[in-house]
Design an enzyme around this catalytic site. Sequence first.
Site, PDB file in Angstrom:
ATOM      1  N   CYS A 142      -6.687  10.731  -3.945  1.00 28.07           N
ATOM      2  CA  CYS A 142      -7.125   9.579  -3.143  1.00 28.07           C
ATOM      3  C   CYS A 142      -7.984   8.651  -4.020  1.00 28.07           C
ATOM      4  CB  CYS A 142      -7.853  10.076  -1.903  1.00 28.07           C
ATOM      5  SG  CYS A 142      -8.462   8.810  -0.789  1.00 28.07           S
ATOM      6  N   ASP A 180       2.595   6.937   3.531  1.00 30.51           N
ATOM      7  CA  ASP A 180       1.160   6.707   3.340  1.00 30.51           C
ATOM      8  C   ASP A 180       0.805   5.329   3.888  1.00 30.51           C
ATOM      9  OD1 ASP A 180      -1.410   6.127   2.308  1.00 30.51           O
ATOM     10  OD2 ASP A 180      -1.076   7.450   0.590  1.00 30.51           O
ATOM     11  N   HIS A 214      -0.482  10.253   3.535  1.00 27.32           N
ATOM     12  CA  HIS A 214      -1.605  10.310   2.614  1.00 27.32           C
ATOM     13  C   HIS A 214      -2.304  11.665   2.765  1.00 27.32           C
ATOM     14  CE1 HIS A 214      -4.642   8.352   0.079  1.00 27.32           C
ATOM     15  NE2 HIS A 214      -5.543   9.034   0.757  1.00 27.32           N
TER      16      HIS A 214
END
Length: 277
Positions: free
Chosen positions: A156, A213, A245
Amino acid sequence: MQFTRRQFIAVTTLAAGFALAVHPISAQVITTDAKGLVAGEVKIPASDGEIPAYRAMPATGSNFPVVLVVQEIFGVHEHLQDICRRFAKMGYLAIAPELYARQGDVSKLTDIQEIITKVVSKVPDAQVMSDLDATVAWAAKSSKGNADKLGITGFCWGGRVVWLYAAHNPNLKAGVAWYGRLVSESSPLTPQHPIDIADELKAPVLGLYGGSDNGIPNETVEKMRQALKAAESPSEIVLYPDTPHGFFADYRPSYRKEEAEDGWKRLQAWFKQHGVA
Protein backbone atom coordinates in the site's frame (compact mmCIF):
# COMPACT_ATOMS: atom_id res chain seq x y z
CA MET A 1 14.89 18.05 -2.36
CA GLN A 2 15.83 19.40 1.05
CA PHE A 3 13.62 18.70 4.03
CA THR A 4 13.55 19.93 7.58
CA ARG A 5 13.54 17.31 10.29
CA ARG A 6 11.92 17.81 13.63
CA GLN A 7 14.21 18.00 16.63
CA PHE A 8 12.62 14.98 18.26
CA ILE A 9 11.36 11.49 17.51
CA ALA A 10 7.65 11.30 18.34
CA VAL A 11 7.43 7.50 18.34
CA THR A 12 10.17 5.79 20.35
CA THR A 13 8.81 2.26 20.52
CA LEU A 14 6.81 -0.01 18.22
CA ALA A 15 3.14 -0.83 18.65
CA ALA A 16 2.22 -4.08 20.34
CA GLY A 17 -0.34 -6.16 18.45
CA PHE A 18 -2.40 -4.75 15.61
CA ALA A 19 -3.20 -1.11 14.92
CA LEU A 20 -6.59 -0.11 16.36
CA ALA A 21 -7.87 0.98 12.94
CA VAL A 22 -7.75 -2.59 11.62
CA HIS A 23 -9.82 -4.25 14.34
CA PRO A 24 -11.59 -6.65 14.40
CA ILE A 25 -8.82 -8.98 13.25
CA SER A 26 -9.79 -11.68 10.76
CA ALA A 27 -9.83 -15.30 11.91
CA GLN A 28 -7.63 -16.20 8.92
CA VAL A 29 -4.70 -14.17 10.23
CA ILE A 30 -1.31 -15.85 9.75
CA THR A 31 0.92 -16.10 12.81
CA THR A 32 4.60 -16.95 12.40
CA ASP A 33 6.52 -17.96 15.52
CA ALA A 34 10.04 -16.80 16.36
CA LYS A 35 11.49 -20.28 16.93
CA GLY A 36 15.03 -20.42 15.56
CA LEU A 37 15.06 -16.65 15.07
CA VAL A 38 16.41 -13.52 16.66
CA ALA A 39 13.38 -11.24 16.46
CA GLY A 40 12.24 -8.06 18.13
CA GLU A 41 12.54 -4.30 18.33
CA VAL A 42 15.79 -2.50 17.57
CA LYS A 43 16.81 1.17 17.32
CA ILE A 44 18.12 2.66 14.07
CA PRO A 45 20.40 5.71 14.41
CA ALA A 46 19.24 8.60 12.24
CA SER A 47 20.70 12.08 12.02
CA ASP A 48 18.20 13.46 14.54
CA GLY A 49 17.80 10.55 16.95
CA GLU A 50 16.86 6.89 16.90
CA ILE A 51 13.82 5.41 15.16
CA PRO A 52 12.36 2.07 16.24
CA ALA A 53 12.32 -0.89 13.87
CA TYR A 54 11.38 -4.56 13.94
CA ARG A 55 14.20 -6.93 12.98
CA ALA A 56 14.04 -10.71 12.41
CA MET A 57 16.85 -13.02 11.29
CA PRO A 58 18.02 -16.61 11.78
CA ALA A 59 19.49 -17.28 15.23
CA THR A 60 22.56 -18.92 13.72
CA GLY A 61 24.77 -17.85 10.84
CA SER A 62 25.73 -14.48 9.40
CA ASN A 63 26.04 -12.53 6.15
CA PHE A 64 22.28 -12.70 5.64
CA PRO A 65 20.62 -11.11 2.60
CA VAL A 66 18.79 -7.96 3.74
CA VAL A 67 15.14 -7.22 2.99
CA LEU A 68 13.60 -3.88 3.90
CA VAL A 69 9.90 -4.32 4.73
CA VAL A 70 7.94 -1.09 4.27
CA GLN A 71 4.73 -0.51 6.19
CA GLU A 72 1.17 0.07 5.10
CA ILE A 73 -0.46 3.24 6.41
CA PHE A 74 -0.94 1.44 9.74
CA GLY A 75 2.74 1.52 10.72
CA VAL A 76 4.93 -1.36 11.88
CA HIS A 77 2.21 -3.27 13.70
CA GLU A 78 1.88 -7.04 14.16
CA HIS A 79 1.24 -7.83 10.47
CA LEU A 80 4.50 -6.21 9.34
CA GLN A 81 6.37 -7.87 12.18
CA ASP A 82 4.98 -11.26 11.14
CA ILE A 83 6.13 -10.68 7.55
CA CYS A 84 9.63 -10.02 8.88
CA ARG A 85 9.56 -13.36 10.70
CA ARG A 86 8.42 -15.11 7.50
CA PHE A 87 11.45 -13.73 5.69
CA ALA A 88 13.74 -14.71 8.56
CA LYS A 89 12.49 -18.30 8.39
CA MET A 90 13.74 -18.31 4.76
CA GLY A 91 17.20 -17.11 5.76
CA TYR A 92 16.87 -13.36 5.34
CA LEU A 93 17.55 -10.52 7.71
CA ALA A 94 14.26 -8.62 7.43
CA ILE A 95 13.81 -5.21 8.97
CA ALA A 96 10.85 -2.84 9.10
CA PRO A 97 11.70 0.69 10.30
CA GLU A 98 8.89 2.84 11.73
CA LEU A 99 8.89 5.50 9.02
CA TYR A 100 6.27 7.70 10.74
CA ALA A 101 8.38 7.99 13.90
CA ARG A 102 8.67 11.79 13.69
CA GLN A 103 5.09 12.46 12.63
CA GLY A 104 3.09 10.38 15.10
CA ASP A 105 1.83 7.03 16.35
CA VAL A 106 -0.86 5.73 13.99
CA SER A 107 -1.38 2.52 15.97
CA LYS A 108 -3.70 4.27 18.45
CA LEU A 109 -5.87 6.02 15.85
CA THR A 110 -9.13 4.28 14.93
CA ASP A 111 -10.10 6.22 11.80
CA ILE A 112 -8.21 5.67 8.53
CA GLN A 113 -8.90 9.18 7.27
CA GLU A 114 -7.52 10.57 10.54
CA ILE A 115 -4.37 8.47 10.08
CA ILE A 116 -3.87 9.92 6.61
CA THR A 117 -4.63 13.53 7.59
CA LYS A 118 -2.76 13.70 10.90
CA VAL A 119 0.27 11.58 10.12
CA VAL A 120 0.75 10.02 6.68
CA SER A 121 0.22 13.23 4.71
CA LYS A 122 3.01 14.88 6.71
CA VAL A 123 5.75 12.33 5.94
CA PRO A 124 8.29 13.64 3.38
CA ASP A 125 9.59 11.22 0.75
CA ALA A 126 13.12 12.57 1.36
CA GLN A 127 12.87 11.58 5.03
CA VAL A 128 11.71 8.09 4.06
CA MET A 129 14.60 7.56 1.64
CA SER A 130 17.08 8.77 4.26
CA ASP A 131 15.65 6.51 6.97
CA LEU A 132 15.74 3.48 4.68
CA ASP A 133 19.39 4.21 3.87
CA ALA A 134 20.11 4.44 7.61
CA THR A 135 18.34 1.10 8.13
CA VAL A 136 20.48 -0.60 5.49
CA ALA A 137 23.65 0.82 7.06
CA TRP A 138 22.58 -0.40 10.51
CA ALA A 139 21.70 -3.89 9.21
CA ALA A 140 25.11 -4.25 7.59
CA LYS A 141 27.09 -2.87 10.52
CA SER A 142 25.23 -4.15 13.57
CA SER A 143 23.07 -7.07 12.56
CA LYS A 144 24.95 -9.60 10.38
CA GLY A 145 23.38 -8.29 7.19
CA ASN A 146 24.96 -8.45 3.73
CA ALA A 147 24.10 -5.12 2.06
CA ASP A 148 25.39 -6.49 -1.26
CA LYS A 149 22.25 -8.63 -1.31
CA LEU A 150 19.65 -5.95 -0.67
CA GLY A 151 15.95 -6.20 -1.48
CA ILE A 152 12.88 -4.20 -0.55
CA THR A 153 9.18 -4.97 -0.39
CA GLY A 154 6.27 -2.83 0.73
CA PHE A 155 2.50 -2.75 0.89
CA CYS A 156 0.00 0.00 0.00
CA TRP A 157 1.78 3.19 1.17
CA GLY A 158 4.94 1.10 1.28
CA GLY A 159 4.35 -0.24 -2.22
CA ARG A 160 4.76 3.26 -3.62
CA VAL A 161 7.90 3.67 -1.51
CA VAL A 162 9.42 0.55 -3.12
CA TRP A 163 9.31 2.16 -6.57
CA LEU A 164 10.85 5.38 -5.23
CA TYR A 165 13.60 3.56 -3.38
CA ALA A 166 14.47 1.58 -6.51
CA ALA A 167 15.19 4.91 -8.19
CA HIS A 168 17.03 6.22 -5.13
CA ASN A 169 19.51 3.50 -4.10
CA PRO A 170 21.99 2.25 -6.74
CA ASN A 171 22.98 -0.65 -4.45
CA LEU A 172 19.48 -2.16 -4.39
CA LYS A 173 19.21 -5.49 -6.18
CA ALA A 174 15.42 -5.82 -6.51
CA GLY A 175 12.08 -4.64 -5.18
CA VAL A 176 8.54 -6.03 -4.91
CA ALA A 177 5.73 -3.48 -4.64
CA TRP A 178 2.32 -4.66 -3.44
CA TYR A 179 -0.50 -2.38 -4.65
CA GLY A 180 1.38 0.89 -4.24
CA ARG A 181 -0.12 3.96 -5.87
CA LEU A 182 1.56 4.77 -9.19
CA VAL A 183 0.06 8.10 -10.23
CA SER A 184 -0.83 11.11 -8.07
CA GLU A 185 -0.50 14.86 -7.73
CA SER A 186 2.91 16.24 -6.83
CA SER A 187 3.37 18.13 -3.58
CA PRO A 188 6.35 19.62 -1.73
CA LEU A 189 6.60 16.50 0.45
CA THR A 190 5.87 14.02 -2.37
CA PRO A 191 7.32 15.66 -5.49
CA GLN A 192 7.49 12.51 -7.61
CA HIS A 193 5.51 9.32 -8.01
CA PRO A 194 6.40 5.97 -9.59
CA ILE A 195 5.13 7.00 -13.04
CA ASP A 196 7.56 9.95 -12.94
CA ILE A 197 10.66 7.86 -12.23
CA ALA A 198 10.00 4.78 -14.38
CA ASP A 199 13.08 5.58 -16.45
CA GLU A 200 15.26 6.16 -13.36
CA LEU A 201 14.93 2.76 -11.67
CA LYS A 202 18.31 1.38 -10.62
CA ALA A 203 16.88 -2.04 -9.72
CA PRO A 204 14.06 -4.11 -11.22
CA VAL A 205 10.71 -3.94 -9.45
CA LEU A 206 7.94 -6.52 -9.51
CA GLY A 207 4.57 -4.81 -9.05
CA LEU A 208 1.67 -6.88 -7.68
CA TYR A 209 -1.73 -5.23 -8.17
CA GLY A 210 -5.42 -6.02 -7.87
CA GLY A 211 -7.74 -5.58 -10.83
CA SER A 212 -10.59 -4.47 -8.54
CA ASP A 213 -8.54 -2.01 -6.48
CA ASN A 214 -10.79 1.02 -5.97
CA GLY A 215 -7.84 3.29 -5.17
CA ILE A 216 -5.53 2.27 -8.02
CA PRO A 217 -7.39 2.29 -11.35
CA ASN A 218 -6.34 -0.30 -13.92
CA GLU A 219 -5.56 2.47 -16.40
CA THR A 220 -2.83 3.80 -14.10
CA VAL A 221 -1.33 0.32 -13.89
CA GLU A 222 -1.33 0.17 -17.69
CA LYS A 223 0.29 3.62 -17.87
CA MET A 224 3.07 2.38 -15.61
CA ARG A 225 3.52 -0.72 -17.74
CA GLN A 226 3.90 1.44 -20.83
CA ALA A 227 6.34 3.76 -19.06
CA LEU A 228 8.48 0.78 -18.00
CA LYS A 229 8.38 -0.60 -21.53
CA ALA A 230 9.45 2.75 -22.98
CA ALA A 231 12.34 2.83 -20.51
CA GLU A 232 13.31 -0.74 -21.46
CA SER A 233 13.14 -1.61 -17.77
CA PRO A 234 13.32 -5.25 -16.66
CA SER A 235 10.59 -4.44 -14.13
CA GLU A 236 7.27 -6.28 -14.41
CA ILE A 237 3.70 -5.80 -13.23
CA VAL A 238 1.20 -8.55 -12.43
CA LEU A 239 -2.48 -7.55 -12.32
CA TYR A 240 -4.72 -10.09 -10.56
CA PRO A 241 -8.27 -10.03 -11.99
CA ASP A 242 -11.20 -9.35 -9.64
CA THR A 243 -8.82 -8.77 -6.73
CA PRO A 244 -9.18 -5.89 -4.23
CA HIS A 245 -6.66 -3.61 -2.60
CA GLY A 246 -4.90 -5.19 0.39
CA PHE A 247 -5.16 -8.74 -0.90
CA PHE A 248 -2.01 -9.80 1.01
CA ALA A 249 -3.33 -8.48 4.34
CA ASP A 250 -4.37 -11.77 5.97
CA TYR A 251 -5.72 -9.95 9.04
CA ARG A 252 -8.33 -8.02 7.02
CA PRO A 253 -11.42 -8.98 4.97
CA SER A 254 -9.59 -7.89 1.79
CA TYR A 255 -7.31 -10.95 2.02
CA ARG A 256 -7.34 -13.25 -1.00
CA LYS A 257 -5.48 -16.44 -0.17
CA GLU A 258 -4.80 -17.65 -3.70
CA GLU A 259 -3.48 -14.33 -5.00
CA ALA A 260 -1.51 -13.65 -1.81
CA GLU A 261 0.23 -17.03 -1.99
CA ASP A 262 0.95 -16.61 -5.69
CA GLY A 263 2.41 -13.16 -5.07
CA TRP A 264 4.60 -14.47 -2.24
CA LYS A 265 5.98 -17.20 -4.53
CA ARG A 266 6.65 -14.60 -7.22
CA LEU A 267 8.43 -12.41 -4.67
CA GLN A 268 10.76 -15.24 -3.66
CA ALA A 269 11.55 -16.09 -7.28
CA TRP A 270 12.13 -12.41 -8.12
CA PHE A 271 14.58 -11.96 -5.27
CA LYS A 272 16.46 -15.13 -6.24
CA GLN A 273 16.54 -14.14 -9.90
CA HIS A 274 18.00 -10.72 -9.16
CA GLY A 275 20.61 -11.60 -6.53
CA VAL A 276 18.90 -10.86 -3.24
CA ALA A 277 18.71 -14.46 -1.99
